[in-house]
Scaffold this active site. Structure first.
Site, mmCIF file in Angstrom:
data_model
loop_
_atom_site.group_PDB
_atom_site.id
_atom_site.type_symbol
_atom_site.label_atom_id
_atom_site.label_comp_id
_atom_site.label_asym_id
_atom_site.label_seq_id
_atom_site.Cartn_x
_atom_site.Cartn_y
_atom_site.Cartn_z
ATOM 1 N N ASP A 1 -11.053 6.468 -24.519
ATOM 2 C CA ASP A 1 -11.966 7.577 -24.225
ATOM 3 C C ASP A 1 -11.783 8.659 -25.286
ATOM 4 O O ASP A 1 -10.667 8.975 -25.678
ATOM 5 C CB ASP A 1 -11.672 8.138 -22.826
ATOM 6 C CG ASP A 1 -12.780 9.040 -22.320
ATOM 7 O OD1 ASP A 1 -13.457 8.650 -21.347
ATOM 8 O OD2 ASP A 1 -12.979 10.130 -22.888
ATOM 9 N N ILE A 2 -12.890 9.234 -25.730
ATOM 10 C CA ILE A 2 -12.844 10.237 -26.809
ATOM 11 C C ILE A 2 -12.218 11.543 -26.334
ATOM 12 O O ILE A 2 -11.742 12.337 -27.144
ATOM 13 C CB ILE A 2 -14.281 10.465 -27.366
ATOM 14 C CG1 ILE A 2 -14.247 11.006 -28.782
ATOM 15 C CG2 ILE A 2 -15.092 11.379 -26.445
ATOM 16 C CD1 ILE A 2 -15.586 10.965 -29.491
ATOM 17 N N ASN B 1 -17.208 6.318 -11.912
ATOM 18 C CA ASN B 1 -18.098 7.377 -11.462
ATOM 19 C C ASN B 1 -19.512 6.809 -11.357
ATOM 20 O O ASN B 1 -19.958 6.091 -12.253
ATOM 21 C CB ASN B 1 -18.067 8.546 -12.451
ATOM 22 C CG ASN B 1 -16.681 9.152 -12.581
ATOM 23 O OD1 ASN B 1 -15.937 9.200 -11.602
ATOM 24 N ND2 ASN B 1 -16.335 9.599 -13.771
ATOM 25 N N GLY C 1 -20.298 12.158 -10.609
ATOM 26 C CA GLY C 1 -19.843 12.733 -11.869
ATOM 27 C C GLY C 1 -20.085 11.848 -13.079
ATOM 28 O O GLY C 1 -19.465 12.033 -14.126
ATOM 29 N N GLN C 2 -21.004 10.885 -12.959
ATOM 30 C CA GLN C 2 -21.279 9.989 -14.090
ATOM 31 C C GLN C 2 -22.074 10.729 -15.165
ATOM 32 O O GLN C 2 -23.064 11.405 -14.868
ATOM 33 C CB GLN C 2 -22.064 8.757 -13.608
ATOM 34 C CG GLN C 2 -22.275 7.715 -14.699
ATOM 35 C CD GLN C 2 -22.908 6.423 -14.166
ATOM 36 O OE1 GLN C 2 -23.210 6.309 -12.971
ATOM 37 N NE2 GLN C 2 -23.109 5.470 -15.045
ATOM 38 N N HIS D 1 -19.053 1.756 -16.519
ATOM 39 C CA HIS D 1 -17.750 1.727 -17.204
ATOM 40 C C HIS D 1 -16.648 2.046 -16.217
ATOM 41 O O HIS D 1 -16.808 2.844 -15.302
ATOM 42 C CB HIS D 1 -17.719 2.706 -18.380
ATOM 43 C CG HIS D 1 -18.120 4.110 -18.021
ATOM 44 N ND1 HIS D 1 -19.438 4.485 -17.891
ATOM 45 C CD2 HIS D 1 -17.388 5.216 -17.766
ATOM 46 C CE1 HIS D 1 -19.497 5.763 -17.575
ATOM 47 N NE2 HIS D 1 -18.267 6.239 -17.468
ATOM 48 N N LEU D 2 -15.525 1.404 -16.459
ATOM 49 C CA LEU D 2 -14.328 1.628 -15.655
ATOM 50 C C LEU D 2 -13.382 2.508 -16.467
ATOM 51 O O LEU D 2 -13.056 2.182 -17.606
ATOM 52 C CB LEU D 2 -13.675 0.273 -15.365
ATOM 53 C CG LEU D 2 -12.718 0.174 -14.191
ATOM 54 C CD1 LEU D 2 -13.455 0.460 -12.881
ATOM 55 C CD2 LEU D 2 -12.097 -1.212 -14.158
ATOM 56 N N HIS D 3 -12.974 3.630 -15.878
ATOM 57 C CA HIS D 3 -11.925 4.457 -16.494
ATOM 58 C C HIS D 3 -10.581 3.854 -16.120
ATOM 59 O O HIS D 3 -10.329 3.541 -14.953
ATOM 60 C CB HIS D 3 -11.970 5.886 -15.947
ATOM 61 C CG HIS D 3 -13.185 6.663 -16.322
ATOM 62 N ND1 HIS D 3 -13.206 7.562 -17.362
ATOM 63 C CD2 HIS D 3 -14.428 6.690 -15.781
ATOM 64 C CE1 HIS D 3 -14.403 8.112 -17.449
ATOM 65 N NE2 HIS D 3 -15.171 7.607 -16.500
HETATM 66 P P1 5GP Z 1 -18.400 9.310 -16.984
HETATM 67 O O1 5GP Z 1 -18.374 10.781 -16.674
HETATM 68 O O2 5GP Z 1 -19.794 8.853 -17.312
HETATM 69 O O3 5GP Z 1 -17.754 8.479 -15.920
HETATM 70 O O4 5GP Z 1 -17.484 9.117 -18.244
HETATM 71 C C1 5GP Z 1 -17.955 9.075 -19.554
HETATM 72 C C2 5GP Z 1 -16.752 9.110 -20.452
HETATM 73 O O5 5GP Z 1 -17.173 8.779 -21.750
HETATM 74 C C3 5GP Z 1 -16.073 10.490 -20.545
HETATM 75 O O6 5GP Z 1 -14.713 10.379 -20.120
HETATM 76 C C4 5GP Z 1 -16.198 10.862 -22.021
HETATM 77 O O7 5GP Z 1 -15.051 11.510 -22.519
HETATM 78 C C5 5GP Z 1 -16.422 9.513 -22.670
HETATM 79 N N1 5GP Z 1 -17.204 9.568 -23.899
HETATM 80 C C6 5GP Z 1 -18.328 10.300 -24.104
HETATM 81 N N2 5GP Z 1 -18.799 10.085 -25.343
HETATM 82 C C7 5GP Z 1 -17.937 9.217 -25.943
HETATM 83 C C8 5GP Z 1 -17.899 8.629 -27.254
HETATM 84 O O8 5GP Z 1 -18.746 8.837 -28.117
HETATM 85 N N3 5GP Z 1 -16.858 7.775 -27.501
HETATM 86 C C9 5GP Z 1 -15.895 7.506 -26.574
HETATM 87 N N4 5GP Z 1 -14.916 6.674 -26.939
HETATM 88 N N5 5GP Z 1 -15.915 8.053 -25.333
HETATM 89 C C10 5GP Z 1 -16.927 8.893 -25.032
#
Ligand code: 5GP
Ligand code: ZN
Length: 118
Positions: free
Chosen positions: A30-31, A90, A96-97, A103-105
């Site tokens: 994750d970035i 999420n 909170g998506q 995607h799985l964190h």
């Molecule tokens: P969500 O909130 O949709 O469950 O999580 C999205 C995740 O994607 C966040 O934790 C965010 O930091 C990550 N993310 C957003 N943009 C990028 C990117 O360009 N590269 C990577 N590796 N992660 C990203």
């Protein structure tokens, strides 16, 4: 999906720190990590949310879950009994998506964590 961030990462159009790939899924850092280890596991097929999953997607979702402990351990997470990990998905605005590609964190590492809103 040409306008999907994770489809672009899967296609190699946007760089990511990849840690695993097979025919069905990709995993990368994750970035903006919320824990010492914070990986994302995504199916290669575009599915927007868990609520959009169809029977053909079920096997890869199971694979994403099953590989999470291994990827956490390979990337610095501590194994049981002292370590462990958290897996989070999420779903939609109330979940909170932010990125609408399933995607799985995978969160791991010694606490305290900066944390997610869970
Ligand atoms: P969500 O909130 O949709 O469950 O999580 C999205 C995740 O994607 C966040 O934790 C965010 O930091 C990550 N993310 C957003 N943009 C990028 C990117 O360009 N590269 C990577 N590796 N992660 C990203
Ligand atoms: Zn996508």
């Amino acid at each position: 999906m040409s306008d999907c961030l994770f489809c672009k990462i899967i296609a190699g159009e946007i760089p990511a720190r990849q840690v695993y790939e097979d025919d069905d899924m990709l995993a990368f850092h994750d970035i903006n990590p919320a824990a010492p280890v914070h990986l994302l596991i995504v199916p290669k097929t575009h599915v927007a949310t868990l609520a959009d999953v169809c029977p053909a997607d079920e096997a890869v979702l199971g694979k994403m879950m099953a590989i999470a402990p291994r990827l956490a351990a390979e990337n610095g997470g501590r194994t049981l009994p002292d370590g462990g990990l958290r897996v989070v998905m999420n779903v939609g605005p109330d979940g909170g998506q932010e990125v609408y590609h399933v995607h799985l964190h995978v969160l791991a590492g010694e606490r305290p964590w900066r944390g997610m809103a869970v």
